[in-house]
Design a protein around this motif. Structure first.
Motif, short mmCIF file in Angstrom:
data_model
loop_
_atom_site.label_atom_id
_atom_site.label_comp_id
_atom_site.label_asym_id
_atom_site.label_seq_id
_atom_site.Cartn_x
_atom_site.Cartn_y
_atom_site.Cartn_z
N LYS A 1 -44.91 13.67 14.85
CA LYS A 1 -44.05 14.08 13.73
C LYS A 1 -42.57 13.93 14.11
N GLU A 2 -42.21 14.41 15.32
CA GLU A 2 -40.82 14.31 15.76
C GLU A 2 -40.40 12.86 15.91
N PHE A 3 -41.31 12.03 16.41
CA PHE A 3 -41.01 10.62 16.59
C PHE A 3 -40.66 9.96 15.26
N PHE A 4 -41.47 10.19 14.24
CA PHE A 4 -41.23 9.54 12.96
C PHE A 4 -40.02 10.12 12.23
N ILE A 5 -39.75 11.39 12.43
CA ILE A 5 -38.54 11.98 11.84
C ILE A 5 -37.30 11.31 12.40
N GLN A 6 -37.25 11.17 13.72
CA GLN A 6 -36.10 10.55 14.35
C GLN A 6 -36.00 9.07 14.03
N GLN A 7 -37.14 8.39 13.95
CA GLN A 7 -37.12 6.98 13.56
C GLN A 7 -36.60 6.80 12.15
N SER A 8 -36.99 7.69 11.24
CA SER A 8 -36.53 7.57 9.85
C SER A 8 -35.03 7.79 9.75
N ILE A 9 -34.50 8.67 10.60
CA ILE A 9 -33.06 8.90 10.62
C ILE A 9 -32.32 7.63 11.05
N ILE A 10 -32.84 6.99 12.11
CA ILE A 10 -32.20 5.77 12.62
C ILE A 10 -32.31 4.65 11.60
N TRP A 11 -33.48 4.52 10.94
CA TRP A 11 -33.65 3.46 9.95
C TRP A 11 -32.67 3.64 8.79
N LYS A 12 -32.36 4.91 8.45
CA LYS A 12 -31.47 5.18 7.33
C LYS A 12 -30.00 5.16 7.74
N MET A 13 -29.73 5.11 9.03
CA MET A 13 -28.35 5.12 9.51
C MET A 13 -27.58 3.92 8.96
N LEU A 14 -26.37 4.18 8.51
CA LEU A 14 -25.55 3.10 7.97
C LEU A 14 -25.04 2.19 9.08
N GLU A 15 -24.67 0.98 8.70
CA GLU A 15 -24.13 0.01 9.66
C GLU A 15 -22.75 0.47 10.14
N SER A 16 -22.46 0.26 11.41
CA SER A 16 -21.19 0.72 11.97
C SER A 16 -20.04 -0.21 11.64
N HIS A 17 -20.32 -1.49 11.33
CA HIS A 17 -19.24 -2.41 11.01
C HIS A 17 -19.77 -3.61 10.23
N TYR A 18 -18.88 -4.32 9.59
CA TYR A 18 -19.20 -5.55 8.87
C TYR A 18 -18.66 -6.76 9.63
N TYR A 19 -17.40 -6.69 10.01
CA TYR A 19 -16.78 -7.76 10.78
C TYR A 19 -16.96 -7.49 12.28
N LYS A 20 -17.30 -8.51 13.02
CA LYS A 20 -17.43 -8.38 14.46
C LYS A 20 -16.07 -8.58 15.13
N ASP A 21 -15.78 -7.70 16.07
CA ASP A 21 -14.59 -7.82 16.92
C ASP A 21 -13.28 -7.74 16.14
N LEU A 22 -13.30 -7.08 14.96
CA LEU A 22 -12.08 -6.85 14.20
C LEU A 22 -11.96 -5.36 13.88
N VAL A 23 -10.74 -4.88 13.86
CA VAL A 23 -10.49 -3.50 13.43
C VAL A 23 -10.54 -3.48 11.91
N GLU A 24 -11.61 -2.90 11.36
CA GLU A 24 -11.78 -2.95 9.91
C GLU A 24 -11.59 -1.57 9.28
N ALA A 25 -11.00 -1.58 8.10
CA ALA A 25 -10.82 -0.36 7.31
C ALA A 25 -11.78 -0.40 6.14
N GLY A 26 -12.51 0.68 5.95
CA GLY A 26 -13.37 0.82 4.78
C GLY A 26 -12.62 1.51 3.66
N CYS A 27 -12.80 1.02 2.42
CA CYS A 27 -12.09 1.58 1.27
C CYS A 27 -13.06 1.94 0.14
N ASP A 28 -12.76 3.03 -0.54
CA ASP A 28 -13.50 3.40 -1.75
C ASP A 28 -12.61 4.26 -2.62
N GLU A 29 -12.97 4.34 -3.90
CA GLU A 29 -12.17 5.12 -4.85
C GLU A 29 -13.00 6.24 -5.47
N ALA A 30 -12.32 7.17 -6.13
CA ALA A 30 -12.98 8.25 -6.86
C ALA A 30 -12.20 8.53 -8.14
#
Length: 261
Positions: A48-77
């Motif tokens: 149970k613990e194994f699959f809980i932790q695996q599901s968390i990792i699978w749902k984890m968002l990507e850390s970056h889009y561009y490789k080797d660049l300092v990128e800023a993420g933008c969104d509005e509200a």
């Protein structure tokens, strides 16, 4: 919590669970070969613990889009609101940053958003919020206003980004930086999710303050969005200086609007 420690926490839990089961099972069965029930419960817990932790990792968002660049993420509200300014945020996160709690701000509770805002502001390499007023929205339209708010946020960053990633499918180039528009990007990339949380929470605080001045419009609850109660209040009390006059404030009705100071 230290960033590197938080990044590796989920993986560590999986490793501990995987190693824990065979060792303890061996000790139990060696001392008493008939204690299969205890081993069964232990097996259930570890799986149970194994699959809980695996599901968390699978749902984890990507850390970056561009490789080797300092990128800023933008969104509005606040793009679809009848009243109030539109807010946007820009966030630069550390390289390889991971946070299993980060997600599209619309998927989080108000309490969770506020807690994450504090964490994002502490962890980010740089962050900023840009604002475009209702008067400006009426002059240049909401699409241009949303992009302008993002540009204003980028202008305020204390660290200059080398690329920009934006939630949605429309953006205007910022200086000469490469950029990518990503539909539902706030549910895919850490920096955009962080920006969505900052934009949402800072705009909510702004609308809560306006609600003290104009309580009849229920902005404390609807944040300026076109709810039935909001539109009913516009019909009864007229508009305020914070309403966007280029919007269809009354929905399908064709009534004149009285301006309230």
């Amino acid at each position: 919590m230290n960033i590197m420690l938080r990044c590796s926490l989920s993986s560590a839990k999986i490793l501990v669970s995987s190693a824990f089961f065979p060792i303890v099972s061996y000790v139990i069965l060696k001392n008493n070969p008939l204690r299969f029930v205890e081993v069964g419960y232990l097996c259930y817990f570890c799986i149970k613990e194994f699959f809980i932790q695996q599901s968390i990792i699978w749902k984890m968002l990507e850390s970056h889009y561009y490789k080797d660049l300092v990128e800023a993420g933008c969104d509005e509200a606040g793009r679809g609101c009848l009243a109030g300014s539109v807010y946007a945020a820009a966030v630069i996160l550390p390289p390889g940053y991971q946070n299993e709690a980060l997600n599209d701000s619309k998927q989080l509770t108000d309490k969770k958003r506020k807690a994450l805002r504090t964490q994002i502001e502490q962890d980010a390499v740089a962050w900023a919020v840009g604002v475009v007023t209702p008067e400006e929205i009426d002059k240049i339209n909401i699409l241009n206003a949303s992009i302008l708010a993002m540009h204003r946020a980028l202008d305020q960053l204390k660290v200059c980004p080398e690329a920009v990633i934006v939630d949605g499918n429309r953006f205007k180039p910022y200086r000469d930086l490469p950029h990518a528009t990503i539909v539902k990007g706030d549910g895919k990339y850490m920096a955009i999710a962080a920006a969505s949380i900052l934009a949402k929470t800072y705009r909510d605080d702004y609308m809560d303050a306006l609600a003290e001045e104009y309580p009849q419009y229920d902005w404390k609850s609807n944040k300026g969005y076109p709810t039935k109660k909001h539109r009913a209040a516009i019909r009864e009390y007229g508009v305020t200086p914070y309403h966007r006059m280029s919007y269809n404030l009354l929905g399908s009705d064709e009534l004149s609007l009285e301006f309230k100071d």
